[in-house]
Design a protein around this motif. Structure first.
Motif, PDB file in Angstrom:
ATOM      1  N   UNK A 115      11.394 -13.830  23.420  1.00 34.52           N
ATOM      2  CA  UNK A 115      12.258 -12.693  23.741  1.00 34.52           C
ATOM      3  C   UNK A 115      11.440 -11.510  24.231  1.00 34.52           C
ATOM      4  N   UNK A 116      10.348 -11.229  23.555  1.00 32.56           N
ATOM      5  CA  UNK A 116       9.507 -10.095  23.959  1.00 32.56           C
ATOM      6  C   UNK A 116       8.852 -10.304  25.319  1.00 32.56           C
ATOM      7  N   UNK A 117       8.532 -11.528  25.650  1.00 31.47           N
ATOM      8  CA  UNK A 117       7.892 -11.811  26.933  1.00 31.47           C
ATOM      9  C   UNK A 117       8.909 -11.907  28.064  1.00 31.47           C
ATOM     10  N   UNK A 118      10.030 -12.565  27.819  1.00 38.03           N
ATOM     11  CA  UNK A 118      10.975 -12.855  28.903  1.00 38.03           C
ATOM     12  C   UNK A 118      11.977 -11.748  29.199  1.00 38.03           C
ATOM     13  N   UNK A 119      12.319 -10.933  28.228  1.00 38.12           N
ATOM     14  CA  UNK A 119      13.318  -9.888  28.463  1.00 38.12           C
ATOM     15  C   UNK A 119      12.905  -8.926  29.571  1.00 38.12           C
ATOM     16  N   UNK A 120      11.673  -8.402  29.586  1.00 42.32           N
ATOM     17  CA  UNK A 120      11.308  -7.517  30.701  1.00 42.32           C
ATOM     18  C   UNK A 120      11.296  -8.210  32.066  1.00 42.32           C
ATOM     19  N   UNK A 121      11.161  -9.517  32.075  1.00 38.33           N
ATOM     20  CA  UNK A 121      11.173 -10.255  33.335  1.00 38.33           C
ATOM     21  C   UNK A 121      12.603 -10.419  33.839  1.00 38.33           C
ATOM     22  N   UNK A 122      13.514 -10.780  32.930  1.00 39.12           N
ATOM     23  CA  UNK A 122      14.896 -11.057  33.331  1.00 39.12           C
ATOM     24  C   UNK A 122      15.761  -9.812  33.478  1.00 39.12           C
ATOM     25  N   UNK A 123      15.449  -8.740  32.766  1.00 39.68           N
ATOM     26  CA  UNK A 123      16.311  -7.560  32.767  1.00 39.68           C
ATOM     27  C   UNK A 123      16.547  -6.961  34.151  1.00 39.68           C
TER      28      UNK A 123
ATOM     29  N   UNK B 111      25.172  -9.631  36.189  1.00 43.12           N
ATOM     30  CA  UNK B 111      25.347 -10.258  34.879  1.00 43.12           C
ATOM     31  C   UNK B 111      25.319  -9.167  33.813  1.00 43.12           C
ATOM     32  N   UNK B 112      26.264  -9.219  32.897  1.00 42.08           N
ATOM     33  CA  UNK B 112      26.322  -8.260  31.811  1.00 42.08           C
ATOM     34  C   UNK B 112      25.129  -8.477  30.877  1.00 42.08           C
ATOM     35  N   UNK B 113      24.453  -7.390  30.495  1.00 38.56           N
ATOM     36  CA  UNK B 113      23.256  -7.514  29.658  1.00 38.56           C
ATOM     37  C   UNK B 113      23.588  -8.006  28.253  1.00 38.56           C
ATOM     38  N   UNK B 114      24.741  -7.626  27.720  1.00 43.87           N
ATOM     39  CA  UNK B 114      25.129  -8.091  26.387  1.00 43.87           C
ATOM     40  C   UNK B 114      25.402  -9.601  26.404  1.00 43.87           C
ATOM     41  N   UNK B 115      26.050 -10.058  27.447  1.00 44.85           N
ATOM     42  CA  UNK B 115      26.329 -11.490  27.593  1.00 44.85           C
ATOM     43  C   UNK B 115      25.021 -12.266  27.713  1.00 44.85           C
ATOM     44  N   UNK B 116      24.118 -11.768  28.532  1.00 47.21           N
ATOM     45  CA  UNK B 116      22.838 -12.450  28.709  1.00 47.21           C
ATOM     46  C   UNK B 116      22.022 -12.444  27.422  1.00 47.21           C
ATOM     47  N   UNK B 117      22.053 -11.341  26.680  1.00 45.91           N
ATOM     48  CA  UNK B 117      21.310 -11.277  25.420  1.00 45.91           C
ATOM     49  C   UNK B 117      21.773 -12.318  24.426  1.00 45.91           C
ATOM     50  N   UNK B 118      23.087 -12.497  24.332  1.00 44.04           N
ATOM     51  CA  UNK B 118      23.614 -13.514  23.437  1.00 44.04           C
ATOM     52  C   UNK B 118      23.231 -14.912  23.907  1.00 44.04           C
ATOM     53  N   UNK B 119      23.366 -15.162  25.207  1.00 44.51           N
ATOM     54  CA  UNK B 119      23.015 -16.487  25.733  1.00 44.51           C
ATOM     55  C   UNK B 119      21.524 -16.776  25.572  1.00 44.51           C
ATOM     56  N   UNK B 120      20.706 -15.769  25.748  1.00 39.51           N
ATOM     57  CA  UNK B 120      19.260 -15.953  25.583  1.00 39.51           C
ATOM     58  C   UNK B 120      18.939 -16.305  24.126  1.00 39.51           C
TER      59      UNK B 120
END
Length: 106
Positions: free
Chosen positions: A16-24, A32-41
């Motif tokens: 999560x710490x590595x990929x979130x700044x890449x995907x955000x 894509x909604x960030x809340x939706x993506x956070x849950x799916x991630x």
């Protein structure tokens, strides 16, 4: 698929710490909604955490019940199928995920 694969080999917090700044930054560009993506991630990485070859949850549960990795891996297959079905449902029906936040925040 990428998040499931990464979840098989990395810890959830590290991934999560590595990929979130890449995907955000990509989320806004694709709408894509960030809340939706956070849950799916989180769900994707959690499912990967329970799958071989490096499923830490499998090793912990196997040690707890004194069974080998193969036995525990076979026992978890029905639960993985259910998790995958729920993941597909939440991925392709974002209104299910966003219903409560939309009711609360408008």
């Amino acid at each position: 698929m990428l998040l499931l694969f990464i979840g098989m080999f990395m810890d959830i917090i590290s991934a999560t710490l590595i990929l979130t700044p890449i995907f955000l930054p990509l989320l806004d560009k694709f709408g894509i909604n960030t809340m939706h993506f956070g849950l799916l991630m989180t769900i994707n990485l959690g499912i990967g955490y329970c799958t071989p070859p490096l499923g830490v949850s499998l090793y912990i549960s196997g040690a707890r019940v004194h069974k080998n990795l193969l036995y525990v891996s076979r026992a978890v297959i029905p639960f993985l199928l259910i998790q995958m079905a729920i993941l597909l449902l939440l991925t392709f029906c974002p209104d299910i995920v966003l219903l409560l936040p939309r009711l609360i925040y408008g």
